[in-house]
Design a protein around this motif. Structure first.
Motif, mmCIF file in Angstrom:
data_model
loop_
_atom_site.group_PDB
_atom_site.id
_atom_site.type_symbol
_atom_site.label_atom_id
_atom_site.label_comp_id
_atom_site.label_asym_id
_atom_site.label_seq_id
_atom_site.Cartn_x
_atom_site.Cartn_y
_atom_site.Cartn_z
ATOM 1 N N VAL A 237 0.795 -1.290 -0.205
ATOM 2 C CA VAL A 237 -0.017 0.050 0.106
ATOM 3 C C VAL A 237 0.901 1.087 -0.117
ATOM 4 O O VAL A 237 2.155 1.367 0.067
ATOM 5 C CB VAL A 237 -0.830 0.094 1.283
ATOM 6 C CG1 VAL A 237 -1.796 -1.154 1.373
ATOM 7 C CG2 VAL A 237 -0.050 0.050 2.464
ATOM 8 N N ASN A 238 0.105 2.353 -0.320
ATOM 9 C CA ASN A 238 0.927 3.499 -0.106
ATOM 10 C C ASN A 238 2.279 3.919 -1.081
ATOM 11 O O ASN A 238 3.160 4.370 -0.755
ATOM 12 C CB ASN A 238 1.502 4.006 1.381
ATOM 13 C CG ASN A 238 0.041 4.333 2.075
ATOM 14 O OD1 ASN A 238 -0.913 4.441 1.726
ATOM 15 N ND2 ASN A 238 0.377 4.187 3.479
ATOM 16 N N TYR A 239 2.045 3.421 -2.213
ATOM 17 C CA TYR A 239 3.089 3.470 -3.260
ATOM 18 C C TYR A 239 3.113 4.778 -3.816
ATOM 19 O O TYR A 239 2.181 5.228 -4.238
ATOM 20 C CB TYR A 239 2.854 2.378 -4.461
ATOM 21 C CG TYR A 239 3.901 2.506 -5.642
ATOM 22 C CD1 TYR A 239 5.109 2.008 -5.534
ATOM 23 C CD2 TYR A 239 3.443 3.351 -6.588
ATOM 24 C CE1 TYR A 239 6.238 2.386 -6.582
ATOM 25 C CE2 TYR A 239 4.368 3.613 -7.561
ATOM 26 C CZ TYR A 239 5.501 3.016 -7.664
ATOM 27 O OH TYR A 239 6.657 3.554 -8.729
ATOM 28 N N LEU A 240 4.349 5.466 -3.666
ATOM 29 C CA LEU A 240 4.325 6.695 -4.380
ATOM 30 C C LEU A 240 5.584 6.619 -5.630
ATOM 31 O O LEU A 240 6.377 6.066 -5.660
ATOM 32 C CB LEU A 240 5.083 7.706 -3.289
ATOM 33 C CG LEU A 240 4.101 7.729 -1.830
ATOM 34 C CD1 LEU A 240 4.951 8.663 -0.843
ATOM 35 C CD2 LEU A 240 2.902 8.524 -2.404
ATOM 36 N N ALA A 241 4.914 7.262 -6.741
ATOM 37 C CA ALA A 241 5.835 7.338 -7.896
ATOM 38 C C ALA A 241 7.095 8.170 -7.702
ATOM 39 O O ALA A 241 6.917 9.108 -6.737
ATOM 40 C CB ALA A 241 5.182 7.955 -9.121
ATOM 41 N N PRO A 242 8.293 7.849 -7.966
ATOM 42 C CA PRO A 242 9.629 8.416 -7.598
ATOM 43 C C PRO A 242 9.240 9.952 -8.265
ATOM 44 O O PRO A 242 8.908 10.194 -9.198
ATOM 45 C CB PRO A 242 10.688 7.927 -8.475
ATOM 46 C CG PRO A 242 10.180 6.379 -8.683
ATOM 47 C CD PRO A 242 8.632 6.724 -8.920
ATOM 48 N N VAL A 243 9.989 10.917 -7.337
ATOM 49 C CA VAL A 243 10.215 12.310 -7.766
ATOM 50 C C VAL A 243 11.513 12.829 -7.895
ATOM 51 O O VAL A 243 12.070 12.626 -7.040
ATOM 52 C CB VAL A 243 9.613 13.273 -6.736
ATOM 53 C CG1 VAL A 243 9.705 14.712 -7.022
ATOM 54 C CG2 VAL A 243 8.075 12.981 -6.243
ATOM 55 N N LEU A 317 -7.683 3.595 -1.693
ATOM 56 C CA LEU A 317 -7.970 4.402 -2.976
ATOM 57 C C LEU A 317 -6.894 3.761 -4.038
ATOM 58 O O LEU A 317 -5.836 3.749 -3.616
ATOM 59 C CB LEU A 317 -7.897 5.724 -2.601
ATOM 60 C CG LEU A 317 -7.945 6.731 -3.898
ATOM 61 C CD1 LEU A 317 -9.540 6.599 -4.259
ATOM 62 C CD2 LEU A 317 -7.618 8.176 -3.625
ATOM 63 N N PRO A 318 -7.338 3.010 -4.966
ATOM 64 C CA PRO A 318 -6.681 2.602 -6.127
ATOM 65 C C PRO A 318 -5.453 3.367 -6.719
ATOM 66 O O PRO A 318 -4.454 3.180 -7.038
ATOM 67 C CB PRO A 318 -7.471 1.831 -7.142
ATOM 68 C CG PRO A 318 -8.795 1.688 -6.475
ATOM 69 C CD PRO A 318 -8.997 3.126 -5.409
ATOM 70 N N ALA A 327 0.202 8.518 -6.744
ATOM 71 C CA ALA A 327 0.148 7.350 -5.858
ATOM 72 C C ALA A 327 -0.828 6.029 -6.198
ATOM 73 O O ALA A 327 -1.670 6.652 -7.015
ATOM 74 C CB ALA A 327 -0.161 7.934 -4.398
ATOM 75 N N ARG A 328 -0.371 4.859 -5.461
ATOM 76 C CA ARG A 328 -1.468 3.763 -5.770
ATOM 77 C C ARG A 328 -1.677 3.420 -4.374
ATOM 78 O O ARG A 328 -1.080 3.326 -3.639
ATOM 79 C CB ARG A 328 -0.813 2.887 -6.785
ATOM 80 C CG ARG A 328 -0.699 3.240 -7.981
ATOM 81 C CD ARG A 328 -0.653 2.107 -9.182
ATOM 82 N NE ARG A 328 0.672 1.176 -8.617
ATOM 83 C CZ ARG A 328 1.796 1.144 -9.228
ATOM 84 N NH1 ARG A 328 2.164 2.065 -10.056
ATOM 85 N NH2 ARG A 328 2.548 0.245 -8.727
ATOM 86 N N GLU A 329 -2.841 2.563 -4.452
ATOM 87 C CA GLU A 329 -3.260 1.853 -2.996
ATOM 88 C C GLU A 329 -3.022 2.556 -1.695
ATOM 89 O O GLU A 329 -2.403 2.225 -0.963
ATOM 90 C CB GLU A 329 -2.608 0.548 -3.350
ATOM 91 C CG GLU A 329 -2.615 -0.361 -4.252
ATOM 92 C CD GLU A 329 -4.146 -0.755 -4.728
ATOM 93 O OE1 GLU A 329 -4.830 -1.019 -3.933
ATOM 94 O OE2 GLU A 329 -4.327 -0.978 -5.834
ATOM 95 N N ILE A 330 -3.736 3.822 -1.739
ATOM 96 C CA ILE A 330 -3.300 4.673 -0.651
ATOM 97 C C ILE A 330 -4.573 4.343 0.620
ATOM 98 O O ILE A 330 -5.868 4.110 0.330
ATOM 99 C CB ILE A 330 -3.796 6.199 -1.103
ATOM 100 C CG1 ILE A 330 -3.062 6.349 -2.329
ATOM 101 C CG2 ILE A 330 -3.224 6.957 0.136
ATOM 102 C CD1 ILE A 330 -3.344 7.875 -2.950
ATOM 103 N N LEU A 331 -3.708 3.947 1.668
ATOM 104 C CA LEU A 331 -4.833 3.862 2.882
ATOM 105 C C LEU A 331 -5.429 5.076 3.075
ATOM 106 O O LEU A 331 -4.780 6.249 3.227
ATOM 107 C CB LEU A 331 -3.960 3.612 4.185
ATOM 108 C CG LEU A 331 -3.084 2.242 4.097
ATOM 109 C CD1 LEU A 331 -2.425 1.753 5.186
ATOM 110 C CD2 LEU A 331 -4.308 1.050 3.827
ATOM 111 N N ALA A 332 -6.728 5.269 2.991
ATOM 112 C CA ALA A 332 -7.482 6.439 3.260
ATOM 113 C C ALA A 332 -8.805 6.179 3.873
ATOM 114 O O ALA A 332 -9.051 5.177 4.266
ATOM 115 C CB ALA A 332 -7.727 7.164 1.927
ATOM 116 N N THR A 333 -9.624 7.118 4.015
ATOM 117 C CA THR A 333 -10.885 7.113 4.602
ATOM 118 C C THR A 333 -12.129 7.954 3.838
ATOM 119 O O THR A 333 -11.571 8.709 3.057
ATOM 120 C CB THR A 333 -10.975 7.485 6.087
ATOM 121 O OG1 THR A 333 -10.798 8.829 6.036
ATOM 122 C CG2 THR A 333 -10.088 6.874 7.031
ATOM 123 N N ALA A 334 -13.167 7.333 3.813
ATOM 124 C CA ALA A 334 -14.349 7.939 3.211
ATOM 125 C C ALA A 334 -15.255 8.648 4.352
ATOM 126 O O ALA A 334 -15.474 7.937 5.271
ATOM 127 C CB ALA A 334 -15.129 7.089 2.422
#
Length: 453
Positions: A237-243, A317-318, A327-334
């Motif tokens: 989870v919480n994958y971030l694309a490199p900056v 969040l996909p 970002a992909r697969e983010i731990l979040a809330t609704a």
């Protein structure tokens, strides 16, 4: 009311980690157990006096849990009249005084425990909890280290040191100490929560969450997260694309000074997110989440916009893209957000601890800048010729917390770009000469504490 324009640009270093400060509140439950394990101080041979002590202790605990700190202090004072060195009563008084931000009496109560039980870690744990609330991490670390030296078999000092490490961005130390604490107490919730914040693999998160739920079967939020994690096929989870270099996110400014950014969350585009450094991460409106076909788990109560209380549903969040940040697969809330707000995002989720990235909030230009390899002002050189002033801060689940002095008393302040007005805790506000209850504009739920329990 618009926030005071005290800065035009803000640079946040991506080196700080995250800490669930609730761990310090639960500290006292464990501390009471330590207190009871000490040699019982002489109360009196009179059975009636012993019963009176027990009744007053029960009353003090009930008042403390009901947040009647003044009543709790009074009841515990009567216990101490019967038994002046009662460690359990003194420990509870520390909590009550600390909650009222009366740090002098809190330290005095902890000192009485230290005088009576010099080889007990309890007093040092209490002193550390006071120091954290004051923002004195050096004092907190010193006290926790001493507690660990006095009892190397105790998991609690190691767990709290792990939390403090994470608070200061010492990721490797936090992981090592949390693991050490769990070796001593496999069910330790503070250490488990610390490792949860450091873990990205889905199997690892499921294993830690299962242990946390086993420690507290009534934890519905953890149960909901387990359901969400159990449904995903993503490995992490919480994958971030490199900056590489610099990414600029152009924002929109509201009349009240708050910033909003447009983001895409497949299949929806152009969603309007509030930039909120006071948020714990990312929140998506329930309406948008249901529109994406998300299955919402049981809800839990959490803080909403402006300090109000709202219910939230754990989600994964996909995909999210905001400017050049992805970002992909983010731990979040609704959550049920106000009209006109599709989501809330703390931009610090894009600059995690150890990433080498910085986040700059250019309020005057209505933009965010995430950059790599930027030279940071040295912490020993607070004022820079280029206009920067360095203010050390701690991190609480991505939120920026820094030390302040309010009405002559030390405290902790939250940097909250999502607030449209400055918010001060009631107990602090009423210590300012000339301020009375009639001067308060905000309702009770809008007054957010700077470091309370």
């Amino acid at each position: 009311m618009r926030p005071a324009p005290f800065l035009s640009r803000l640079l946040l270093l991506g080196g700080a980690g995250a800490l669930c400060l609730a761990g310090w509140s639960s500290l006292f439950v464990r501390q009471a157990g330590i207190a009871r394990s000490q040699p019982s101080p002489p109360v009196t041979a009179d059975a009636a006096a012993r019963q009176s002590r027990d009744d007053l202790m029960a009353k003090g605990r009930d008042l403390l849990e009901a947040s009647d700190f003044t009543g709790a202090i009074a009841a515990l004072d009567r216990v101490l009249e019967i038994s002046p060195a009662d460690a359990e009563a003194l420990a509870l008084q520390v909590r009550a005084f600390r909650s009222r931000r009366r740090y002098g009496p809190a330290r005095a109560a902890a000192g009485r425990i230290l005088e009576r039980f010099p080889q007990s870690p309890l007093a040092h744990l209490l002193i550390a909890s006071i120091a954290v609330q004051e923002g004195d991490t050096v004092g907190a670390r010193r006290a926790l280290t001493r507690a660990l030296e006095l009892d190397t078999s105790s998991a609690l000092p190691a767990a709290q040191l792990a939390s403090l490490d994470l608070m200061e961005g010492r990721v490797d130390d936090a992981r090592r100490r949390a693991t050490q604490s769990l070796a001593l107490d496999p069910a330790g919730t503070t250490a488990l929560r610390t490792l949860l914040m450091l873990t990205r693999s889905v199997p690892g998160l499921i294993a830690l969450s299962s242990r946390l739920l086993a420690s507290n079967p009534e934890d519905e939020l953890t149960r909901s997260w387990l359901e969400v994690l159990g449904r995903t096929h993503a490995p992490e989870v919480n994958y971030l694309a490199p900056v590489d270099g610099e990414v600029v996110v152009v924002c929109e400014r509201e009349a009240d000074g708050r910033l909003f950014a447009r983001a895409d969350a497949h299949p929806m585009k152009g969603l309007r997110f509030l930039i909120d450094t006071g948020a714990s991460g990312l929140v998506l409106s329930e309406k948008r989440a249901r529109g994406m076909g998300m299955r919402l788990s049981e809800f839990s109560w959490s803080a909403g916009v402006g300090g109000t209380q709202r219910h939230s549903h754990p989600i994964l969040l996909p995909r999210l893209e905001m400017g050049g940040l992805r970002a992909r697969e983010i731990l979040a809330t609704a959550a049920d957000l106000p009209d006109g707000i599709d989501g809330i995002i703390n931009p610090l989720i894009f600059v995690p601890a150890g990433s080498g990235l910085t986040l700059e909030v250019r309020a005057s230009e209505s933009s965010l800048v995430v950059a790599r390899g930027r030279l940071h002002p040295a912490s020993t050189d607070r004022r820079r010729p280029d206009g920067w002033i360095t203010v050390p801060f701690l991190a609480d689940t991505h939120r920026v917390i820094f030390r302040v002095v309010l009405a002559g008393a030390p405290g902790m302040a939250l940097l909250d770009t999502g607030a449209a007005a400055d918010i001060v805790d009631r107990s602090v506000l009423l210590r300012v000469p000339g301020v009375s209850m009639s001067h308060e504009r905000a309702a009770d739920q809008m007054l957010i504490g700077f470091g309370g329990p």
